[in-house]
Design a protein around this motif. Structure first.
Motif, PDB file in Angstrom:
ATOM      1  N   GLY A   1       0.827  -1.205   0.000  1.00  7.21           N
ATOM      2  CA  GLY A   1       0.000   0.000   0.000  1.00  7.21           C
ATOM      3  C   GLY A   1       0.855   1.245   0.000  1.00  7.21           C
ATOM      4  N   VAL A   2       0.189   2.382  -0.130  1.00  9.50           N
ATOM      5  CA  VAL A   2       0.913   3.651  -0.091  1.00  9.50           C
ATOM      6  C   VAL A   2       1.185   3.991   1.371  1.00  9.50           C
ATOM      7  N   ASN A   3       2.409   3.860   1.799  1.00  4.57           N
ATOM      8  CA  ASN A   3       2.728   4.272   3.168  1.00  4.57           C
ATOM      9  C   ASN A   3       4.094   4.937   3.199  1.00  4.57           C
ATOM     10  N   HIS A   4       4.373   5.489   4.332  1.00  2.00           N
ATOM     11  CA  HIS A   4       5.572   6.291   4.480  1.00  2.00           C
ATOM     12  C   HIS A   4       6.842   5.507   4.125  1.00  2.00           C
ATOM     13  N   GLN A   5       6.893   4.250   4.631  1.00  2.00           N
ATOM     14  CA  GLN A   5       8.095   3.424   4.428  1.00  2.00           C
ATOM     15  C   GLN A   5       8.354   3.177   2.932  1.00  2.00           C
ATOM     16  N   VAL A   6       7.263   2.852   2.230  1.00  2.00           N
ATOM     17  CA  VAL A   6       7.394   2.551   0.804  1.00  2.00           C
ATOM     18  C   VAL A   6       7.862   3.781   0.036  1.00  2.00           C
ATOM     19  N   GLN A   7       7.202   4.917   0.285  1.00  3.41           N
ATOM     20  CA  GLN A   7       7.538   6.134  -0.457  1.00  3.41           C
ATOM     21  C   GLN A   7       8.993   6.539  -0.204  1.00  3.41           C
TER      22      GLN A   7
ATOM     23  N   GLN B   1      11.845   6.815  -3.047  1.00  5.49           N
ATOM     24  CA  GLN B   1      12.581   8.064  -3.209  1.00  5.49           C
ATOM     25  C   GLN B   1      14.090   7.813  -3.168  1.00  5.49           C
ATOM     26  N   GLU B   2      14.454   6.979  -2.194  1.00  7.20           N
ATOM     27  CA  GLU B   2      15.859   6.646  -2.009  1.00  7.20           C
ATOM     28  C   GLU B   2      16.446   6.002  -3.274  1.00  7.20           C
ATOM     29  N   HIS B   3      15.613   5.232  -3.997  1.00  7.25           N
ATOM     30  CA  HIS B   3      16.095   4.550  -5.204  1.00  7.25           C
ATOM     31  C   HIS B   3      15.700   5.288  -6.482  1.00  7.25           C
ATOM     32  N   LYS B   4      15.353   6.558  -6.344  1.00  6.02           N
ATOM     33  CA  LYS B   4      14.998   7.396  -7.499  1.00  6.02           C
ATOM     34  C   LYS B   4      13.882   6.778  -8.334  1.00  6.02           C
ATOM     35  N   SER B   5      12.886   6.269  -7.630  1.00  8.22           N
ATOM     36  CA  SER B   5      11.768   5.643  -8.314  1.00  8.22           C
ATOM     37  C   SER B   5      10.510   6.449  -7.993  1.00  8.22           C
ATOM     38  N   THR B   6       9.610   6.561  -8.979  1.00  6.38           N
ATOM     39  CA  THR B   6       8.402   7.382  -8.801  1.00  6.38           C
ATOM     40  C   THR B   6       7.574   6.914  -7.603  1.00  6.38           C
ATOM     41  N   PRO B   7       7.131   7.830  -6.745  1.00  9.63           N
ATOM     42  CA  PRO B   7       6.308   7.435  -5.595  1.00  9.63           C
ATOM     43  C   PRO B   7       4.965   6.838  -6.043  1.00  9.63           C
ATOM     44  N   LEU B   8       4.367   6.043  -5.156  1.00 10.99           N
ATOM     45  CA  LEU B   8       3.108   5.391  -5.495  1.00 10.99           C
ATOM     46  C   LEU B   8       1.933   6.346  -5.364  1.00 10.99           C
ATOM     47  N   LYS B   9       0.911   6.150  -6.231  1.00  6.40           N
ATOM     48  CA  LYS B   9      -0.341   6.893  -6.071  1.00  6.40           C
ATOM     49  C   LYS B   9      -1.376   5.982  -5.430  1.00  6.40           C
ATOM     50  N   SER B  10      -1.276   4.686  -5.777  1.00  5.42           N
ATOM     51  CA  SER B  10      -2.146   3.702  -5.132  1.00  5.42           C
ATOM     52  C   SER B  10      -1.354   2.417  -4.986  1.00  5.42           C
ATOM     53  N   GLY B  11      -1.954   1.412  -4.338  1.00  6.05           N
ATOM     54  CA  GLY B  11      -1.242   0.173  -4.060  1.00  6.05           C
ATOM     55  C   GLY B  11      -0.815  -0.553  -5.336  1.00  6.05           C
ATOM     56  N   VAL B  12       0.332  -1.222  -5.289  1.00  6.11           N
ATOM     57  CA  VAL B  12       0.783  -2.032  -6.424  1.00  6.11           C
ATOM     58  C   VAL B  12       1.291  -3.373  -5.901  1.00  6.11           C
ATOM     59  N   THR B  13       1.412  -4.344  -6.802  1.00  2.95           N
ATOM     60  CA  THR B  13       1.979  -5.624  -6.369  1.00  2.95           C
ATOM     61  C   THR B  13       3.497  -5.507  -6.326  1.00  2.95           C
ATOM     62  N   LEU B  14       4.097  -6.431  -5.567  1.00  3.27           N
ATOM     63  CA  LEU B  14       5.556  -6.454  -5.498  1.00  3.27           C
ATOM     64  C   LEU B  14       6.145  -6.710  -6.881  1.00  3.27           C
ATOM     65  N   ALA B  15       5.449  -7.580  -7.645  1.00  3.84           N
ATOM     66  CA  ALA B  15       5.944  -7.891  -8.992  1.00  3.84           C
ATOM     67  C   ALA B  15       6.035  -6.620  -9.831  1.00  3.84           C
TER      68      ALA B  15
END
Lengths: 639, 457
Positions: A493-499, A503-517
């Motif tokens: 889900g979209v949570n602080h840890q994920v975002q 960010q740390e890996h220069k990857s676009t932040p989530l807008k909604s939940g996504v699968t790990l895949a």
């Protein structure tokens, strides 16, 4: 005159890399097997480069291993440096290469042969093949004769004579009628083969000088270290067992001076004077070839590689030559680090007889002579690995024939081995054939990392892979599938840890939940990086984790290739009779009839790869054989 | 057997005004659903087999044509596959645009004779007909091949060859680096490649644009007017041009100096070449013109041989008659307004060709000429202009496929995928372009590696 006579199931002629695999496969499958060599001391000899594997060749070794061959195990026991090539590139082109201790390699293989049940080693030169006619009038093999007149009866024969047939070694104006390394050549068999209507070619290859390590100045060269983490070749080798100290190779370069000496002495090269008539390989050019063909190149690389731990001899990779001795000395001495070089063995070119491989079926059996198989450089290929896989395939098919079991062919979508053999038996080949990754059209599927998943089952069904080994692969397969399924269905889900992680890996932040895949598929992320977001991740071996990562990450490309394979298989499944006369089909163009009658392809798929057979011809074949099949079906159902 | 879905124009060019586009294969219904709209708005798949639906074909939001769509479900169709036939308004442009829309929705253009082949393989055609089926495949392939290569304008073909060379070079570079990573480095290569690919994409896009306006191949029957000097060839040409006032284009970029014009005579499109008069001559300049004229006649689909009927035949005429022996030819007895000394029946007897009396000056006999050309090219089973148009579409499809592949390369570069992924799409682009000029891939990459890059130990 009385002569020695003995009976075997299988005769293998030659105990090089092809012959060893053929003999081992047959004996392990339960057949009485005899292998002939001109010198028992040169079993599995490496007369050229001191390594196994490399780009696409590493794939061959791993595939061979998955099927139950010996080469991978043998190099794991005897390597002195190991390296995974192309690690920065995609997984399809990662390729393992190991430097071998040549003597150890040969000795270990000999030990394996000597301790295999039902396998006899015999030092003798085979001079004739012996045939008779079967019930249908077709020529079939019944054995071989040696120079002494001894007759060895056999149900099938595998020829793996390497570069020994009418071999001639040349440098400058010196020419010796010997096999590689001064070994005895085989000067009779060619005549016997010709007398049986087999078309022969004459090919050429070459090897660089071996030099004394003590005469080199390594401070002027760049050191080439092995990998820290060593991956074994064999799927059966315990990765712990291959951790050992490694030796270095060294890199240096030719320069303008070297090239000048070569240019000045070109008229003394047997290649340019016409003294060598054989066709050489384009990918493995001699240094004089390189200088002539690429005049703008200011320097060429030379890798200085140890021949083993037992010796001071070093191999000068990239400097093969057939120039006269004095020129060799002069040109080597211009190279940084080689100023005071002492040559132990001269560089030389070697010419030898081989066959036109179009005479073979995809099983590596001669179309004309039932029970006669062949593999290795005899078939017009080059390289230890190419030889080994063909020897194995020829050996297995010889055994299958003797045991009345189905023949064994790998197609282009199953293995590099399939690509190699299909090329040999389908395309005109005018130089020693070398495997290359660009020859494999489905290479994303034919990776070295999944050779076991592709081929273990087949090796098990043939009878060369043990139950234990096979079960290991099945478990691996299940675990990979399970983990992929889990990743496809686990949502973050979209949570602080994920975002923060993104960010740390220069990857676009989530807008909604996504699968790990989905996260793994992002170019900047992978399976291994996501550990911290994936609290339920099971403990998996790194081989399994790697498979999971590759399969998810390159999913799109892999799917595309799988679709192409599906199309490919359709034509491959349509088998053709090896004795069919294509003059019978009205509507084929004349060129197509000629080519088809000459090649006698095993399937419509193979026919479609013959140059000169057009898509319209393939349609005609489909229509014609559809008609023939339906008629046969009708006859059968009424009969 | 599950197969991909194919489409083609099933009717020839006729005056009836109705054309049929046939789609066959497992995706036929889902493809028509994407482009066909009717009042009820329900899926074609739900309709009964062997029914006809009324509605419109849409290219995205643009309403293209009012059509009737017949639906045949497997195995009750010609090919025994799911089949849809779109009955649309005839006319080359509309049919072609609808076929393009069908291709865009997921079908591919049928290979020559492919419907018949599928019908046969699926058991719809009696086995005894196998040879006839083979004949259809062969004759259609020959024609397709002929029109594919010979109709391709010289400049387009050169452009495609050059593009292919560039693609091959880059592929071979990547592959040689993969094969021999210790000799050839790919550091920083992606960015350099991106620049080149961008340029290639531009070139392809402009070629595709010109394909839309019909320039990619010269659509029309290649026609050459031959005859002795002063027989009235040029005035005939002028009459033909003048009558229609629809000179489409003066084809530029062809290697020949001879003047080429495209002319429409009603439904017929001619690509017409005026040539120097043919006669034995010692004048060097004129000799060149004559040999060109002979060359042009050799490559033509149709030869119009103009004879001045007010003058007796001579050895130059026999030379021309010799030359046209194996060509589709119409012989025009010009200057029928003057006193004639040449007997038309006699010429028919010698040549076996149709002879028509015309007067370029008084513009008589032209209707007869038109209907004769029509009979010659549309009379048989195979419609020449159709074939040319299909070839044009095939070329466009190949260009688009190639463009798509190059875009995938760009995408891979942007995503920083490893370099070996680039070459997969590069080689697809190379193969697609090859189909236009009739060349396959075979061992091209490997040969290029060996000839360009010093690799191997």
């Amino acid at each position: 005159m009385t002569v020695l006579e003995e009976n075997y199931d299988i005769v293998v002629v030659g105990a090089g890399h092809a012959g060893c695999e053929a003999a081992l496969a047959c004996a392990r499958l339960g057949l009485e097997t005899i292998v002939f060599t001109v010198s028992v001391d040169s079993i599995a000899l490496m007369p050229c480069n001191p390594n196994v594997g490399g780009s696409s060749k590493g794939h061959l070794v791993r595939e061979l291993d998955a099927l139950g061959g010996e080469m991978g195990k043998n190099i794991d026991k005897t390597f002195i440096q190991s390296k995974m090539l192309n690690e920065s590139k995609g997984p399809a082109v990662h390729s393992l290469r190991a430097q071998a201790d040549k003597q150890e390699y040969s000795r270990e293989m000999r030990k394996t042969l000597e301790n295999t049940d039902r396998l006899t080693i015999r030092q003798a030169e085979v001079s004739e093949i012996v045939t008779d006619k079967d019930e249908s009038g077709k020529e079939r093999i019944i054995g071989v004769k040696t120079v002494s007149g001894a007759f060895y009866h056999a149900k099938a024969v595998v020829l793996a004579t390497g570069t020994y047939l009418n071999a001639r070694c040349i440098f400058g104006d010196v020419s010796n009628y010997t096999g590689p390394n001064g070994l005895q050549a085989a000067n009779h068999l060619t005549d016997s083969l010709r007398a049986h209507g087999i078309q022969m070619f004459r090919f050429k290859t070459g090897t660089p000088a071996r030099v004394d390590k003590r005469s080199l100045d390594f401070s002027k060269m760049e050191e080439q270290l092995g990998d820290e983490k060593i991956v074994p070749f064999s799927f059966s080798t315990d990765p712990e067992s291959v951790r050992k100290p490694q030796v270095s190779c060294w890199l240096t370069y030719t320069n303008e001076k070297t090239h000048e000496i070569i240019r000045k002495n070109l008229d003394r090269s047997p290649l340019f004077s016409g003294a060598i008539e054989g066709t050489g390989p384009r990918y493995c050019p001699s240094i004089e070839d390189k200088v002539v063909k690429f005049p703008d190149k200011e320097r060429h690389q030379i890798f200085v590689e140890p021949e083993g731990l037992y010796t001071n001899e070093m191999y000068l990779a990239g400097m093969s030559s057939s120039l006269p001795e004095d020129v060799q000395h002069a040109m080597y001495k211009t190279v940084p680090g080689l100023e005071n070089v002492k040559i132990v063995r001269n560089a030389y070119a070697i010419e030898y007889d081989c066959i036109n491989s179009l005479q073979l079926k995809p099983t590596l059996e001669f179309k004309k002579i039932s029970g006669l198989f062949s593999g290795g450089q005899f078939n017009g290929s080059s390289g230890y690995e190419e030889a080994a896989v063909q020897g194995f395939m020829a050996g297995v098919n010889a055994a299958m024939k003797v045991m009345n079991r189905d023949s064994f062919v790998l197609d282009r979508s199953q293995a590099y081995i399939g690509v190699l053999i299909d090329d040999l038996v389908t395309k005109e080949n005018h130089e020693p054939y070398r495997m290359m990754t660009s020859r494999a059209e489905y290479r994303l599927l034919l990776r070295q990392d999944n050779a076991d998943l592709r081929l273990r089952k087949i090796g098990y069904e043939i009878g060369l892979v043990s139950e234990d080994e096979y079960q290991k692969t099945i478990i691996k397969e299940t675990e990979i599938e399970k983990e992929i399924l889990r990743l496809e269905h686990t949502t973050v889900g979209v949570n602080h840890q994920v975002q923060e992680f993104l960010q740390e890996h220069k990857s676009t932040p989530l807008k909604s939940g996504v699968t790990l895949a989905e996260l793994i598929r992002r170019p900047e992320l992978d399976y291994f990086m996501l550990t911290q977001l994936d609290s339920e991740r099971p403990r998996l071996s790194c081989e399994i984790a790697e498979q999971v990562n590759i399969n998810i990450k390159y999913d799109g490309y892999i799917k595309r290739q799988k679709q192409q394979v599906e199309q490919f298989k359709k034509l491959e499944k349509r088998k053709l009779d090896a004795d069919f006369d294509y003059n019978k089909i009205k509507g084929l163009r004349i060129e197509a009839i000629q080519k088809l009658n000459r090649y006698k392809p095993a399937s419509i798929g193979q026919a479609s790869r013959i140059s000169g057979v057009s898509p319209a011809d393939i349609s005609v074949l489909l229509v014609y054989f559809e008609k023939l099949n339906s008629e046969e079906r009708n006859v059968n159902s009424h009969g | 057997m599950k197969t991909d879905t194919i489409a083609a124009i099933a009717t020839g060019l006729t005056d009836s005004g109705i054309g049929i586009i046939r789609i066959s294969g497992s995706q036929a219904f889902s493809i028509i659903d994407k482009i066909f709209r009717n009042k009820s708005g329900s899926s074609i798949n739900l309709k009964k087999s062997h029914t006809i639906q009324y509605g419109f074909i849409f290219n995205e939001d643009e309403k293209m044509d009012e059509v009737l769509v017949s639906i045949m479900k497997e195995p009750h169709s010609y090919t025994a596959e799911d089949t849809v036939e779109i009955n649309c308004h005839g006319g080359i442009l509309m049919m072609r645009r609808i076929l393009e829309t069908v291709i865009k929705a997921g079908a591919r253009i049928a290979d020559p004779g492919e419907f018949t082949k599928r019908a046969f393989l699926n058991g719809r055609i009696d086995l005894s007909q196998a040879e006839a089926v083979i004949d259809v495949i062969n004759s259609k392939s020959d024609l397709a091949l002929k029109s594919s290569v010979s109709q391709l304008g010289g400049s387009i073909s050169r452009k495609i060859k050059k593009l292919r060379e560039e693609i091959l070079y880059e592929t071979a570079y990547i592959e040689s680096a993969l094969d021999d990573p210790e000799h050839i480095s790919l550091d920083g290569y992606g960015d350099k490649l991106a620049v080149k690919i961008t340029d290639m994409i531009d070139q392809l896009e402009s070629m595709i644009d010109s394909a839309d306006t019909g320039k990619i191949i010269s659509e029309g029957i290649r026609t050459v007017i031959v005859g002795k000097p002063n027989a009235g060839k040029s005035s005939l040409m002028n009459v033909l041009l003048g009558e229609e006032r629809s000179i489409v284009t003066e084809i530029a970029g062809t290697t020949r100096d001879t003047l080429e014009e495209q002319i429409r005579l009603g439904d017929i499109s001619l690509l017409i070449t005026d040539t120097a008069g043919i006669r034995n001559t010692n004048d060097i300049v004129e000799q060149i013109g004559v040999s060109r004229a002979k060359g042009a006649a050799e490559g033509a689909d149709l030869v119009i041989y103009v004879i001045d009927s007010s003058l007796p035949l001579d050895e130059n005429d026999s030379e021309i008659m010799n030359m046209i022996q194996n060509k589709k030819t119409i012989i025009l007895l010009n200057k029928s307004d003057l006193d004639t000394v040449v007997d038309g029946d006699e010429i028919t007897k010698i040549t076996g060709k149709k002879v028509i009396s015309v007067s370029a000056k008084e513009e008589t006999g032209l209707e007869e000429l038109k209907s004769e050309i029509k009979a010659m090219f549309y009379g048989g089973n195979i419609d020449f202009n159709d074939q040319v148009m299909i070839t044009n579409m095939r070329h466009k499809e190949a260009l688009e496929e190639s463009l798509e592949s190059l875009k995938l390369v760009m995408n891979s570069i942007e995503q920083r995928l490893p370099e070996d992924f680039y070459s997969i799409d590069l080689i697809n682009a190379y193969a697609a372009l090859g189909t236009i000029i009739g060349e396959s891939v075979e061992d091209d990459v490997i040969n290029e590696i060996f000839s360009r890059f010093c690799t191997g130990k």
